[in-house]
Scaffold this motif. Structure first.
Motif, short mmCIF file in Angstrom:
data_model
loop_
_atom_site.label_atom_id
_atom_site.label_comp_id
_atom_site.label_asym_id
_atom_site.label_seq_id
_atom_site.Cartn_x
_atom_site.Cartn_y
_atom_site.Cartn_z
N PHE A 15 25.87 17.63 7.38
CA PHE A 15 27.16 17.03 7.68
C PHE A 15 27.82 17.73 8.87
CE2 PHE A 15 31.81 16.60 6.77
CZ PHE A 15 31.89 15.23 6.99
N LYS A 16 27.71 19.05 8.93
CA LYS A 16 28.23 19.78 10.08
C LYS A 16 27.50 19.36 11.36
CE LYS A 16 29.62 23.90 7.47
NZ LYS A 16 29.37 25.35 7.25
N TYR A 17 26.19 19.21 11.24
CA TYR A 17 25.40 18.77 12.40
C TYR A 17 25.81 17.35 12.81
CZ TYR A 17 21.42 16.66 14.81
OH TYR A 17 20.63 15.97 15.69
N MET A 96 13.42 12.98 12.13
CA MET A 96 12.78 14.28 11.94
C MET A 96 13.74 15.33 11.39
SD MET A 96 9.65 13.84 12.70
CE MET A 96 9.09 15.54 12.79
N ILE A 97 15.02 15.03 11.32
CA ILE A 97 15.99 16.00 10.80
C ILE A 97 15.71 16.25 9.32
CG2 ILE A 97 18.43 16.43 10.34
CD1 ILE A 97 19.07 14.65 12.72
N PRO A 98 15.63 17.51 8.89
CA PRO A 98 15.28 17.83 7.49
C PRO A 98 16.44 17.57 6.53
CG PRO A 98 15.73 19.84 8.72
CD PRO A 98 15.74 18.73 9.72
N ALA A 99 16.65 16.30 6.22
CA ALA A 99 17.65 15.90 5.23
C ALA A 99 17.18 14.58 4.64
CB ALA A 99 19.03 15.74 5.87
N SER A 100 17.52 14.34 3.39
CA SER A 100 17.09 13.11 2.73
C SER A 100 17.88 11.92 3.25
CB SER A 100 17.28 13.23 1.21
OG SER A 100 18.66 13.26 0.89
N THR A 101 17.37 10.73 2.98
CA THR A 101 18.06 9.51 3.40
C THR A 101 19.42 9.39 2.73
OG1 THR A 101 15.93 8.38 3.66
CG2 THR A 101 17.89 6.99 3.54
#
Length: 276
Positions: A15-17, A96-101
């Motif tokens: 969320f910060k990103y 590619m960002i390491p976070a779930s959908t």
């Protein structure tokens, strides 16, 4: 054990990103849109000096209209907030960002429904308040004028209540709020689907759907509600109007809720199936 569906810690980082990306890409637009109050003020005063030779700032009604114009632009602009995901390079990087959908979806909802509208609201009202305090011909800040409008509305409700009409403020406010959120999410969804002509595509679909729904709603109104009003036993009975308005409010809330949930599910499915 790491939760692959939703992790509060991972979501907080993403969320910060997401907020940083919003600021770098399109986030400044919501704040800059608040300057529509300044632009309209300058144009209004300029025309007033040219036409009448008198310095006159736009009044509360005009500035409220400008605010609504900014809201409309803000809704349309949602096609660009995450519209870059349809681009191959940007879309691949996002995937590619390491976070779930689900985490990406929740972040997207918070930013679209809360962060961006609040940023515009504070920007517009802050600048409008500055204008209202510095220029006495404006009639004061819009925030102060809201109290006057609310007082008049309450007076109207009191007068209607004395005549036997019962109006619930929530019955008017809730459908408007839900409709606003739906509009934001609808244009967001279209921005995620169309690669080009995002706003035109969104408006085209909206007009096509309304062309189908409007005749259906009109037929229902003439079939069920018009006879109730024109019936011989109506004779201006407030209870009949109250009943009809109550039914309309229920239908409006149900339809808006279904549409809102539907477009939210569609956005999640679009994110889930996004590929490049």
């Amino acid at each position: 054990m790491v939760n692959d569906t939703f992790s509060a810690k991972r979501f907080g980082k993403y969320f910060k990103y997401d907020l940083k990306q919003l600021w770098h890409n399109n986030g400044k637009a919501a704040i800059a849109l608040g300057f529509i109050s300044v632009i309209c003020y300058i144009v209004w005063v300029a025309f007033s000096l040219i036409i009448s030779g008198v310095w006159q700032a736009p009044g509360l009604t005009a500035r409220y209209a400008f605010f609504c114009l900014g809201v409309t632009i803000l809704v349309f602009y949602q096609t660009r907030t995450y519209g870059y995901l349809t681009e191959k390079k940007a879309g691949q990087s996002w995937l590619m960002i390491p976070a779930s959908t689900l985490e990406k979806f929740v972040s997207m909802m918070i930013i679209t429904v809360v962060v961006i509208p609040v940023a515009y609201l504070f920007s517009y009202l802050a600048l409008d308040s500055l204008i209202g305090l510095l220029d006495h011909t404006s009639g004061g800040p819009l925030v102060a004028g809201y109290g006057v409008i609310l007082e008049k509305f309450n007076s109207f409700l009191s007068a209607a209540s004395e005549e036997g009409f019962k109006f619930n403020v929530a019955a008017f406010a809730v459908p408007i709020a839900v409709q606003f959120v739906f509009n934001l999410l609808y244009f967001l969804f279209c921005g995620l689907c169309f690669k080009k002509w995002k706003i035109m595509g969104a408006l085209g679909i909206m007009l096509a759907v309304e062309a189908v729904i409007t005749p259906i709603l009109s037929s229902l109104i003439f079939k069920y509600w018009t006879p109730a009003i024109s019936a011989n036993d109506y004779q201006g009975d407030p209870a009949v109007i109250n009943d009809i308005l109550h039914q309309v409010a229920i239908y409006a809330n149900v339809i808006n809720a279904v549409l809102l949930i539907g477009v939210a599910v569609a956005i999640y499915y679009r994110l889930k199936t996004l590929k490049h």
